[in-house]
Design an enzyme around this catalytic site. Structure first.
Site, PDB file in Angstrom:
ATOM      1  N   ARG A 122       0.819  -1.233   0.000  1.00 11.86           N
ATOM      2  CA  ARG A 122       0.000   0.000   0.000  1.00 11.86           C
ATOM      3  C   ARG A 122       0.842   1.267   0.000  1.00 11.86           C
ATOM      4  NH1 ARG A 122      -3.574  -2.988   3.501  1.00 11.86           N
ATOM      5  NH2 ARG A 122      -5.203  -3.850   2.171  1.00 11.86           N
ATOM      6  N   LYS A 144       3.791  11.482 -11.343  1.00 13.14           N
ATOM      7  CA  LYS A 144       2.943  10.626 -12.188  1.00 13.14           C
ATOM      8  C   LYS A 144       3.683   9.312 -12.422  1.00 13.14           C
ATOM      9  CE  LYS A 144       0.133  13.771 -14.955  1.00 13.14           C
ATOM     10  NZ  LYS A 144      -0.121  14.284 -16.309  1.00 13.14           N
ATOM     11  N   GLU A 186      10.835  17.775 -24.906  1.00 17.85           N
ATOM     12  CA  GLU A 186      10.124  18.165 -23.679  1.00 17.85           C
ATOM     13  C   GLU A 186      10.683  19.485 -23.140  1.00 17.85           C
ATOM     14  OE1 GLU A 186       7.477  16.553 -22.659  1.00 17.85           O
ATOM     15  OE2 GLU A 186       7.669  14.414 -23.134  1.00 17.85           O
ATOM     16  N   LYS A 228       8.249  22.907 -14.194  1.00 12.10           N
ATOM     17  CA  LYS A 228       7.390  21.768 -13.864  1.00 12.10           C
ATOM     18  C   LYS A 228       7.000  21.825 -12.388  1.00 12.10           C
ATOM     19  CE  LYS A 228       6.150  17.122 -14.399  1.00 12.10           C
ATOM     20  NZ  LYS A 228       6.232  15.883 -15.125  1.00 12.10           N
ATOM     21  N   GLU A 238      -3.610  17.398 -11.474  1.00  5.94           N
ATOM     22  CA  GLU A 238      -4.073  17.785 -12.809  1.00  5.94           C
ATOM     23  C   GLU A 238      -5.570  18.076 -12.867  1.00  5.94           C
ATOM     24  OE1 GLU A 238      -1.906  15.960 -16.140  1.00  5.94           O
ATOM     25  OE2 GLU A 238      -3.808  15.921 -17.200  1.00  5.94           O
ATOM     26  N   ARG A 242      -2.062  21.869 -14.649  1.00  8.46           N
ATOM     27  CA  ARG A 242      -1.048  20.859 -14.974  1.00  8.46           C
ATOM     28  C   ARG A 242      -1.227  20.295 -16.377  1.00  8.46           C
ATOM     29  NH1 ARG A 242       1.653  16.082 -11.240  1.00  8.46           N
ATOM     30  NH2 ARG A 242       2.969  15.259 -12.929  1.00  8.46           N
ATOM     31  N   ASN A 246       0.929  18.954 -21.044  1.00  8.17           N
ATOM     32  CA  ASN A 246       0.635  18.014 -22.127  1.00  8.17           C
ATOM     33  C   ASN A 246       0.595  18.687 -23.493  1.00  8.17           C
ATOM     34  OD1 ASN A 246       0.377  15.628 -20.566  1.00  8.17           O
ATOM     35  ND2 ASN A 246      -1.561  16.412 -19.797  1.00  8.17           N
ATOM     36  N   HIS A 249       0.951  16.644 -26.623  1.00 14.73           N
ATOM     37  CA  HIS A 249       0.785  15.227 -26.277  1.00 14.73           C
ATOM     38  C   HIS A 249      -0.474  14.600 -26.875  1.00 14.73           C
ATOM     39  CE1 HIS A 249       4.075  16.069 -23.623  1.00 14.73           C
ATOM     40  NE2 HIS A 249       4.072  14.863 -23.104  1.00 14.73           N
ATOM     41  N   HIS A 253       0.332  11.454 -28.812  1.00  7.50           N
ATOM     42  CA  HIS A 253      -0.129  10.117 -28.407  1.00  7.50           C
ATOM     43  C   HIS A 253      -0.833   9.409 -29.557  1.00  7.50           C
ATOM     44  CE1 HIS A 253      -0.068  10.437 -23.733  1.00  7.50           C
ATOM     45  NE2 HIS A 253       1.050   9.959 -24.221  1.00  7.50           N
ATOM     46  N   HIS A 267       8.681   8.645 -27.849  1.00  7.30           N
ATOM     47  CA  HIS A 267       7.720   9.540 -27.196  1.00  7.30           C
ATOM     48  C   HIS A 267       8.087  11.010 -27.438  1.00  7.30           C
ATOM     49  CE1 HIS A 267       4.924  11.107 -24.218  1.00  7.30           C
ATOM     50  NE2 HIS A 267       5.935  11.735 -23.632  1.00  7.30           N
TER      51      HIS A 267
HETATM   52  P1  NAD Z   1      13.486   5.085 -21.695  1.00  9.12           P
HETATM   53  O1  NAD Z   1      13.357   5.013 -20.240  1.00  9.12           O
HETATM   54  O2  NAD Z   1      12.999   3.948 -22.501  1.00  9.12           O
HETATM   55  O3  NAD Z   1      15.004   5.357 -22.059  1.00  9.12           O
HETATM   56  C1  NAD Z   1      15.368   5.449 -23.422  1.00  9.12           C
HETATM   57  C2  NAD Z   1      16.524   4.509 -23.761  1.00  9.12           C
HETATM   58  O4  NAD Z   1      17.729   5.077 -23.246  1.00  9.12           O
HETATM   59  C3  NAD Z   1      16.436   3.116 -23.145  1.00  9.12           C
HETATM   60  O5  NAD Z   1      16.878   2.184 -24.101  1.00  9.12           O
HETATM   61  C4  NAD Z   1      17.423   3.160 -21.977  1.00  9.12           C
HETATM   62  O6  NAD Z   1      17.989   1.906 -21.701  1.00  9.12           O
HETATM   63  C5  NAD Z   1      18.460   4.115 -22.493  1.00  9.12           C
HETATM   64  N1  NAD Z   1      19.179   4.870 -21.474  1.00  9.12           N
HETATM   65  C6  NAD Z   1      18.659   5.506 -20.401  1.00  9.12           C
HETATM   66  N2  NAD Z   1      19.602   6.217 -19.778  1.00  9.12           N
HETATM   67  C7  NAD Z   1      20.741   6.027 -20.451  1.00  9.12           C
HETATM   68  C8  NAD Z   1      22.055   6.519 -20.303  1.00  9.12           C
HETATM   69  N3  NAD Z   1      22.388   7.409 -19.363  1.00  9.12           N
HETATM   70  N4  NAD Z   1      22.996   6.099 -21.177  1.00  9.12           N
HETATM   71  C9  NAD Z   1      22.664   5.238 -22.187  1.00  9.12           C
HETATM   72  N5  NAD Z   1      21.445   4.763 -22.399  1.00  9.12           N
HETATM   73  C10 NAD Z   1      20.481   5.163 -21.537  1.00  9.12           C
HETATM   74  O7  NAD Z   1      12.746   6.374 -22.300  1.00  9.12           O
HETATM   75  P2  NAD Z   1      12.547   7.867 -21.797  1.00  9.12           P
HETATM   76  O8  NAD Z   1      12.489   8.666 -23.045  1.00  9.12           O
HETATM   77  O9  NAD Z   1      13.483   8.251 -20.740  1.00  9.12           O
HETATM   78  O10 NAD Z   1      11.100   7.817 -21.127  1.00  9.12           O
HETATM   79  C11 NAD Z   1       9.936   7.585 -21.901  1.00  9.12           C
HETATM   80  C12 NAD Z   1       8.828   7.201 -20.965  1.00  9.12           C
HETATM   81  O11 NAD Z   1       8.605   8.274 -20.052  1.00  9.12           O
HETATM   82  C13 NAD Z   1       7.503   6.949 -21.661  1.00  9.12           C
HETATM   83  O12 NAD Z   1       6.958   5.742 -21.176  1.00  9.12           O
HETATM   84  C14 NAD Z   1       6.631   8.113 -21.238  1.00  9.12           C
HETATM   85  O13 NAD Z   1       5.272   7.769 -21.156  1.00  9.12           O
HETATM   86  C15 NAD Z   1       7.209   8.429 -19.881  1.00  9.12           C
HETATM   87  N6  NAD Z   1       6.958   9.801 -19.421  1.00  9.12           N
HETATM   88  C16 NAD Z   1       6.424   9.967 -18.181  1.00  9.12           C
HETATM   89  C17 NAD Z   1       6.199  11.238 -17.688  1.00  9.12           C
HETATM   90  C18 NAD Z   1       5.698  11.419 -16.288  1.00  9.12           C
HETATM   91  O14 NAD Z   1       5.360  12.555 -15.908  1.00  9.12           O
HETATM   92  N7  NAD Z   1       5.666  10.384 -15.481  1.00  9.12           N
HETATM   93  C19 NAD Z   1       6.523  12.361 -18.462  1.00  9.12           C
HETATM   94  C20 NAD Z   1       7.071  12.157 -19.733  1.00  9.12           C
HETATM   95  C21 NAD Z   1       7.282  10.870 -20.204  1.00  9.12           C
HETATM   96  N1  GLY Z   2       4.343  15.016 -18.216  1.00  9.05           N
HETATM   97  C1  GLY Z   2       3.118  15.637 -17.870  1.00  9.05           C
HETATM   98  C2  GLY Z   2       2.897  15.766 -16.393  1.00  9.05           C
HETATM   99  O1  GLY Z   2       3.726  15.364 -15.604  1.00  9.05           O
HETATM  100  O2  GLY Z   2       1.882  16.259 -15.991  1.00  9.05           O
END
Ligand code: NAD
Ligand code: GLY
Length: 368
Positions: A122, A144, A186, A228, A238, A242, A246, A249, A253, A267
């Protein structure tokens, strides 16, 4: 120089520390959050192979026992299966609420580990050590967390704030150029949505950020995180403002959905194209000038990111509209977009007419 942004959320407040060499000192900073002096480190194989030894050494030097939970890299890991794997390993380790989860990776790992931490017994504390530019400027901050399901992306998740975020700019040195560009989408999004001065700074210095010049990256990450944090403090769950985060997005998406949420279109690349489309849609609706839309696209395109659907499709306009109607911002079937009155001046537009959207998408090359 280390910069700290405080996310002032009452009893869920935390610091985002941004700087170089932070992995080496991570143990000292994290230890106060691990009452039992144990942490499961959730990471992916790529990140762990490059930076796992340094992080483990730092955590162990601070007296913490380290339990690595290592998953395959890629969006497919942010799934029911990935969640089951992390949760099972946490259970097998018999972690309790005095223990800590450390998310060490990009947005995939941060979202997955954060969600697992939110439901494990939990709720258990977690810290974020983001290793992609995208994760440092966006996903590690704001709480998030989510997984993807066959029905869509990020539809199962929770708000669960980390206790600390350590954005070590040195780890970006091993990140592939394509991932740096995707994260930059971003960054430019923040300028476009709410800070004209930051946008003009990026027009002048974006190439230095992409080349990972230390001062430029530090400023870009810090300004993004400040923006942010300011928005999240005002609207954590949100309910309103907030949603501005997006920008790009809703279009993005839909493009990701049509291209399979993977390597074909990252992404960040989808967000870049989505920002270009959101500005042109705003101009199409007479909300902002055509010059502003062109200037937004030019700044995005200068970094090598896409600004439209060109070269991606062909896409059916009806299918794109269908995806956009499923967006989490949509309520009661009404299409909701983040649109712009100008550069650095975006707003939440509810009740966008589907016919206007479809006509715009067709004008952008979608099939009627
Ligand atoms: P990811 O986590 O898949 O990383 C991208 C690639 O880079 C992977 O292959 C990883 O192994 C590699 N990598 C990571 N760090 C590295 C480093 N220092 N050196 C070498 N390789 C490295 O992708 P991302 O772009 O970081 O994240 C995308 C995800 O984030 C999506 O699922 C998206 O929905 C999510 N997201 C969430 C929020 C939120 O607010 N929670 C906001 C934006 C995006
Ligand atoms: N990436 C959008 C949010 O965190 O609200």
């Amino acid at each position: 120089m280390t910069r700290t942004v405080h996310v002032d959320l009452a009893n869920r407040a935390y610091d985002v520390v941004i700087g170089r060499g932070l992995i080496a000192g991570a143990g000292e900073r994290i230890a106060p959050f691990a009452r039992n002096r144990r942490t499961a480190v959730v990471s992916d194989e790529t990140v762990w192979a490059r930076h796992g030894a340094a992080l483990s050494a730092s955590l162990q030097a601070a007296g913490l026992s380290v339990y690595p939970v290592i998953l395959p890299p890629g969006e497919q890991t942010k799934s029911w299966e990935g969640l089951a794997q992390v949760s099972s390993q946490l259970l097998d380790l018999e972690l309790d609420r005095g223990d800590l989860v450390t998310a060490f990776g990009g947005g995939v790992i941060g979202d997955l580990a954060g969600f697992a931490a939110s439901i494990y017994k939990r709720g258990i504390d977690f810290v974020q050590i983001p290793t992609t530019l995208l994760a440092q400027v966006d996903s590690s901050v704001g709480g998030k967390t989510a997984i993807d399901t066959p029905q869509g992306k990020n539809l199962i998740g929770a708000f669960h704030q980390p206790r600390l975020v350590l954005a070590d700019l040195d780890v970006l040195g091993t990140l592939p150029d394509r991932e740096v560009r995707a994260g930059y989408a971003e960054v430019i999004k923040y300028g476009l949505l709410g800070d004209f001065d930051f946008f003009t700074w990026l027009e002048a210095h974006g190439a230095e950020v992409l080349a990972r010049e230390p001062e430029a990256v530090a400023h870009a990450v810090a300004r993004s995180v400040e923006m942010k944090a300011e928005i999240v403090i005002e609207d954590e769950k949100e309910a309103g403002r907030r949603a501005l985060l997006n920008l790009g997005h809703t279009f993005g998406h839909a493009l990701e959905a049509e291209t399979g949420f993977g390597e074909a279109l990252l992404h960040g690349e989808a967000v870049a194209a989505g920002c270009g489309l959101a500005f042109r849609f705003s101009a199409h609706l007479g909300l902002c000038t055509g010059q502003d839309a062109e200037r937004a696209s030019a700044a995005i395109a200068a970094s090598g990111l896409p600004v439209s659907m060109a070269g991606m499709g062909p896409f059916s306009a009806d299918r794109l509209v269908h995806h956009m109607a499923q967006d989490k911002k949509a309520e009661g079937g009404r299409l909701t977009f983040i649109l712009a009155r100008g550069l650095g001046d975006s707003f939440v537009a509810r009740d966008v007419r589907p016919e206007a959207l479809k006509a715009f998408l067709v004008s952008e090359g979608a099939i009627s």
